[in-house]
Design a protein around this motif. Structure first.
Motif, short mmCIF file in Angstrom:
data_model
loop_
_atom_site.label_atom_id
_atom_site.label_comp_id
_atom_site.label_asym_id
_atom_site.label_seq_id
_atom_site.Cartn_x
_atom_site.Cartn_y
_atom_site.Cartn_z
N PHE A 146 -10.64 -9.26 -2.05
CA PHE A 146 -10.49 -8.03 -1.27
C PHE A 146 -10.17 -6.84 -2.17
O PHE A 146 -10.79 -5.77 -2.06
N GLU A 147 -9.20 -7.02 -3.06
CA GLU A 147 -8.81 -5.93 -3.97
C GLU A 147 -9.96 -5.53 -4.88
O GLU A 147 -10.18 -4.34 -5.15
N TRP A 148 -10.71 -6.52 -5.35
CA TRP A 148 -11.85 -6.24 -6.22
C TRP A 148 -12.92 -5.46 -5.45
O TRP A 148 -13.53 -4.52 -5.96
N GLY A 149 -13.12 -5.84 -4.18
CA GLY A 149 -14.07 -5.10 -3.35
C GLY A 149 -13.63 -3.67 -3.12
O GLY A 149 -14.45 -2.74 -3.13
N MET A 150 -12.32 -3.45 -2.93
CA MET A 150 -11.81 -2.10 -2.74
C MET A 150 -12.03 -1.24 -3.98
O MET A 150 -12.43 -0.08 -3.90
N LEU A 151 -11.78 -1.80 -5.15
CA LEU A 151 -11.99 -1.05 -6.39
C LEU A 151 -13.44 -0.60 -6.52
O LEU A 151 -13.73 0.55 -6.83
N ASN A 152 -14.37 -1.53 -6.28
CA ASN A 152 -15.79 -1.19 -6.38
C ASN A 152 -16.20 -0.19 -5.31
O ASN A 152 -16.99 0.73 -5.57
N LYS A 204 -14.30 2.08 -3.83
CA LYS A 204 -13.77 3.40 -4.16
C LYS A 204 -14.60 4.06 -5.27
O LYS A 204 -14.90 5.27 -5.22
N LEU A 205 -14.96 3.28 -6.29
CA LEU A 205 -15.77 3.83 -7.37
C LEU A 205 -17.11 4.32 -6.85
O LEU A 205 -17.58 5.42 -7.20
N SER A 206 -17.75 3.52 -6.00
CA SER A 206 -19.04 3.90 -5.43
C SER A 206 -18.91 5.17 -4.60
O SER A 206 -19.73 6.09 -4.68
N ALA A 207 -17.84 5.26 -3.78
CA ALA A 207 -17.66 6.41 -2.89
C ALA A 207 -17.45 7.70 -3.67
O ALA A 207 -18.06 8.74 -3.37
N LEU A 208 -16.59 7.66 -4.71
CA LEU A 208 -16.33 8.86 -5.49
C LEU A 208 -17.58 9.29 -6.26
O LEU A 208 -17.85 10.48 -6.41
N ARG A 209 -18.32 8.34 -6.76
CA ARG A 209 -19.56 8.69 -7.45
C ARG A 209 -20.56 9.34 -6.49
O ARG A 209 -21.27 10.27 -6.85
N TRP A 210 -20.60 8.84 -5.26
CA TRP A 210 -21.49 9.42 -4.26
C TRP A 210 -21.11 10.87 -3.97
O TRP A 210 -21.96 11.75 -3.87
N LEU A 222 -19.81 12.92 -5.93
CA LEU A 222 -20.17 13.76 -7.07
C LEU A 222 -21.67 13.74 -7.38
O LEU A 222 -22.09 14.27 -8.41
N GLY A 223 -22.49 13.13 -6.51
CA GLY A 223 -23.93 13.26 -6.65
C GLY A 223 -24.70 12.00 -6.97
O GLY A 223 -25.94 12.02 -6.94
N ASP A 224 -24.03 10.89 -7.30
CA ASP A 224 -24.75 9.63 -7.59
C ASP A 224 -25.25 9.00 -6.29
O ASP A 224 -24.82 9.35 -5.20
N ASP A 225 -26.15 8.05 -6.44
CA ASP A 225 -26.58 7.27 -5.29
C ASP A 225 -25.47 6.32 -4.87
O ASP A 225 -24.58 5.98 -5.66
N TRP A 226 -25.54 5.86 -3.62
CA TRP A 226 -24.59 4.84 -3.16
C TRP A 226 -24.73 3.57 -4.02
O TRP A 226 -25.81 3.27 -4.53
N ASP A 227 -23.63 2.86 -4.16
CA ASP A 227 -23.58 1.57 -4.85
C ASP A 227 -23.88 1.69 -6.34
O ASP A 227 -24.30 0.72 -6.97
N MET A 228 -23.64 2.88 -6.92
CA MET A 228 -23.77 3.05 -8.35
C MET A 228 -22.47 2.56 -9.00
O MET A 228 -21.45 3.23 -8.96
N LEU A 229 -22.54 1.35 -9.59
CA LEU A 229 -21.34 0.71 -10.12
C LEU A 229 -21.46 0.36 -11.59
O LEU A 229 -20.71 -0.47 -12.12
N ASP A 230 -22.41 1.00 -12.29
CA ASP A 230 -22.56 0.72 -13.72
C ASP A 230 -21.32 1.13 -14.47
O ASP A 230 -20.71 2.18 -14.22
N THR A 231 -20.91 0.29 -15.43
CA THR A 231 -19.83 0.63 -16.34
C THR A 231 -20.24 0.40 -17.79
O THR A 231 -19.41 0.44 -18.67
#
Length: 335
Positions: free
Chosen positions: A310-316, A318-324, A326-335
């Motif tokens: 659950f916590e790992w899903g929340m981290l991902n 949140k990262l996807s939402a903030l990137r969206w 700021l202009g990225d596509d949804w589900d952009m999780l590259d690191t």
């Protein structure tokens, strides 16, 4: 129950001015708990829908203009604190489009309130009485201007409260147009309007807060508004800081998974420059740099996991939402 009628200018201010947001929230609360009923002449709805985009756009242009003026003054006379002040202003400038969208959202809240209101048509009688006011030069026609809409609203209010005098505890009319409606003391109605706003059960107000504050539990209202009802829009620097932390933690978790698979024999460490690539190998020089980066993450943050699913899903998420944002596509999780 109390009947409250707001002039079009009041609704427009509620929809576009941040200072009025507590009052909008208070009206929503009072409507919901049945303390007040909103009287909505169809003319007010029409005027609001016709003017809201113009007022929202004017608000946006005013904010942009004020921003440029303040920035110019700071650039010329900012002194030692100029750099920090300009950085704050640049952050605010990036928030202006979001603030404009928030204004649209607030306008929609007003329209939602309209759907709960008691909407009435303007009767011929109210129109005739407004015309008689115009002929007699009585307020709101005492200033040699076209005040037909104002007079019609006042007469519609008077007509309704006369017809339904026993159905409501009080009748309250609110306007910010003190020029046409108020006496020299702007808190009082013009003498020509005393018949309508008699002060017994029919009242005149030049501010929403004065009209409804006696109906509120002020301590409860201020607590709920301060802590629950309206959030500040976050600035770019705060968003970027959260984004950097999420990036680091997501990357770190992936690094620790790599270390697990190395120890488990699923991933082979190969010398630098080896022409082998893929998920089953890691180059020695890359691993050295990764371990160094991982140590910096551990030193920087108190919480670096391990995290459950659950916590790992929340981290991902949140990262996807903030990137969206700021202009990225949804589900952009590259690191």
């Amino acid at each position: 129950m109390h009947l409250v009628m707001l002039d079009t200018c009041v609704w427009l201010d509620l929809a576009t001015q941040k200072a009025e947001l507590p009052m909008l929230a208070a009206i929503e609360s009072l409507v919901q708990d049945g303390s007040i009923k909103i009287l909505l002449p169809e003319l007010v709805r029409v005027e609001f829908e016709r003017n809201k985009e113009r007022v929202i756009d004017a608000t946006r242009r005013r904010l942009s203009s004020e921003f440029r003026v303040v920035k110019g003054v700071i650039e010329s006379f900012g002194g030692d604190g100029k750099g920090a002040a300009l950085e704050t202003l640049d952050d605010l400038n990036l928030r202006l489009p979001i603030l404009s969208e928030a204004t649209h959202s607030t306008a929609n809240r007003v329209l939602d309130l309209f759907e709960t209101a008691l909407e009435i048509s303007i009767s011929d009688t109210a129109k005739v009485r407004a015309a008689e006011r115009a002929i007699a030069k009585k307020a709101p026609f005492h200033r040699q201007k076209n005040s037909v809409a104002d007079a019609v609203l006042a007469e519609a209010f008077h007509e309704f409260r006369t017809a339904y005098a026993g159905d409501y505890a009080t009748f309250r009319f609110v306007t910010h147009n003190v020029t046409d409606f108020s006496d020299k003391d702007h808190r009082k109605p013009h003498n020509d309007l005393i018949e309508i706003f008699d002060g017994n059960n029919s009242f005149y107000f030049n501010s929403t807060s004065l009209a409804i504050e006696d109906l509120l539990d002020l301590d409860e209202f201020h607590y709920e508004y301060g802590f629950a009802w309206e959030d500040e829009i976050r600035g770019l620097q705060e968003i970027m800081s959260a984004l950097d932390e999420l990036f680091d933690k997501v990357w770190y978790n992936r690094h620790m998974n790599l270390m697990y698979h190395i120890e488990n024999g699923d991933v082979e460490i190969v010398p630098a420059g080896t022409k082998r690539y893929g998920n089953e190998v890691v180059h020695e020089d890359v691993l050295v740099r990764a371990k160094s980066a991982a140590q910096k993450v551990r030193e920087k943050y108190e919480d670096t996991g391990p995290w459950d699913d659950f916590e790992w899903g929340m981290l991902n998420g949140k990262l996807s939402a903030l990137r969206w944002v700021l202009g990225d596509d949804w589900d952009m999780l590259d690191t």
